[in-house]
Motif scaffolding. Structure first.
Motif, PDB file in Angstrom:
ATOM      1  N   LEU A 189       0.833  -1.206   0.000  1.00 17.76           N
ATOM      2  CA  LEU A 189       0.000   0.000   0.000  1.00 17.76           C
ATOM      3  C   LEU A 189       0.868   1.258   0.000  1.00 17.76           C
ATOM      4  N   CYS A 190       1.908   1.251   0.804  1.00 17.13           N
ATOM      5  CA  CYS A 190       2.797   2.412   0.882  1.00 17.13           C
ATOM      6  C   CYS A 190       3.547   2.620  -0.428  1.00 17.13           C
ATOM      7  N   ARG A 191       4.053   1.549  -1.002  1.00 22.39           N
ATOM      8  CA  ARG A 191       4.745   1.671  -2.298  1.00 22.39           C
ATOM      9  C   ARG A 191       3.813   2.242  -3.356  1.00 22.39           C
ATOM     10  N   ASP A 192       2.589   1.743  -3.384  1.00 21.50           N
ATOM     11  CA  ASP A 192       1.617   2.241  -4.357  1.00 21.50           C
ATOM     12  C   ASP A 192       1.326   3.722  -4.126  1.00 21.50           C
ATOM     13  N   ALA A 193       1.186   4.114  -2.879  1.00 20.83           N
ATOM     14  CA  ALA A 193       0.902   5.520  -2.570  1.00 20.83           C
ATOM     15  C   ALA A 193       2.055   6.414  -3.008  1.00 20.83           C
ATOM     16  N   LEU A 194       3.278   5.956  -2.825  1.00 21.79           N
ATOM     17  CA  LEU A 194       4.437   6.756  -3.207  1.00 21.79           C
ATOM     18  C   LEU A 194       4.601   6.853  -4.718  1.00 21.79           C
ATOM     19  N   LYS A 195       4.051   5.886  -5.453  1.00 25.74           N
ATOM     20  CA  LYS A 195       4.162   5.903  -6.907  1.00 25.74           C
ATOM     21  C   LYS A 195       3.064   6.728  -7.577  1.00 25.74           C
ATOM     22  N   ARG A 196       2.020   7.049  -6.841  1.00 23.12           N
ATOM     23  CA  ARG A 196       0.888   7.747  -7.456  1.00 23.12           C
ATOM     24  C   ARG A 196       1.319   9.052  -8.095  1.00 23.12           C
ATOM     25  N   ALA A 197       0.775   9.307  -9.251  1.00 26.68           N
ATOM     26  CA  ALA A 197       1.133  10.499 -10.020  1.00 26.68           C
ATOM     27  C   ALA A 197       0.816  11.775  -9.272  1.00 26.68           C
ATOM     28  N   TRP A 198      -0.264  11.825  -8.505  1.00 24.84           N
ATOM     29  CA  TRP A 198      -0.623  13.067  -7.828  1.00 24.84           C
ATOM     30  C   TRP A 198       0.444  13.507  -6.836  1.00 24.84           C
ATOM     31  N   ARG A 199       1.231  12.578  -6.323  1.00 24.97           N
ATOM     32  CA  ARG A 199       2.292  12.963  -5.392  1.00 24.97           C
ATOM     33  C   ARG A 199       3.452  13.629  -6.132  1.00 24.97           C
ATOM     34  N   ARG A 200       3.629  13.310  -7.416  1.00 27.11           N
ATOM     35  CA  ARG A 200       4.755  13.869  -8.159  1.00 27.11           C
ATOM     36  C   ARG A 200       4.370  15.093  -8.960  1.00 27.11           C
ATOM     37  N   ASP A 201       3.096  15.225  -9.301  1.00 28.76           N
ATOM     38  CA  ASP A 201       2.693  16.269 -10.228  1.00 28.76           C
ATOM     39  C   ASP A 201       2.265  17.580  -9.586  1.00 28.76           C
ATOM     40  N   GLU A 202       2.187  17.655  -8.285  1.00 23.27           N
ATOM     41  CA  GLU A 202       1.804  18.897  -7.634  1.00 23.27           C
ATOM     42  C   GLU A 202       3.026  19.793  -7.502  1.00 23.27           C
ATOM     43  N   PRO A 203       2.946  21.017  -8.001  1.00 24.34           N
ATOM     44  CA  PRO A 203       4.083  21.917  -7.855  1.00 24.34           C
ATOM     45  C   PRO A 203       4.291  22.279  -6.377  1.00 24.34           C
TER      46      PRO A 203
END
Length: 160
Positions: A71-85
């Motif tokens: 679950l944690c790995r999946d959460a860290l891979k989610r695009a919304w975590r990387r795409d927010e300025p």
């Protein structure tokens, strides 16, 4: 009620037996309390709905550890975590820190800014940042070194 669900009592007992372990697993990935709490909750929700009987307490513990890790790995891979300025969260980032330094960090080129922010403000190490960003650890270390050099120039040599 779905027959595959555990009873509230069974879930409460499962929770009390393993919450500390699941918490530590989730915190080792998420590095902050709020995300950790979300992942712990999600892991126990999965345990509530799973149609599986465990052979022993060790088996249920192992299942919870694997589930929480995934679950944690999946959460860290989610695009919304990387795409927010980062600029969108300036008021939330590191309360009490020098705003001049934070503004200098946010003025860095995108790759440097993200690496510095994750390293210094969120507490991730180079290996974790490399995993989050999908790049080699050496790239993260290079970005951090170059960003430090740029920050030193931008702040008039205040950083060592």
């Amino acid at each position: 009620m779905d027959s595959s669900r555990r009873t509230g009592q069974e879930l409460a007992e499962l929770y009390h037996r393993h919450v500390d372990t699941v918490w530590r697993v989730c915190y080792s990935f998420m590095k902050n309390r709020a995300d950790t709490e979300d992942m712990v909750q999600e892991a126990f929700l999965r345990a509530y709905y799973v149609d599986k009987s465990f052979r022993s307490e060790e088996h249920e513990k192992a299942w919870l550890i694997v589930t929480a890790s995934n679950l944690c790995r999946d959460a860290l891979k989610r695009a919304w975590r990387r795409d927010e300025p980062l600029e969108d969260h300036l008021e939330l980032a590191a309360p009490g820190r020098d705003s001049q330094v934070l503004e200098a960090v946010l003025a860095l080129p995108e790759g440097y800014k993200t690496a510095v922010y994750l390293y210094y403000y969120e507490g991730y190490d180079a290996r974790e940042i490399a995993s989050i960003l999908g790049c080699p650890q050496a790239t993260v270390r290079t970005r951090l070194a170059r960003a430090r050099k740029q920050l030193k120039q931008m702040l008039g040599g205040e950083l060592e």
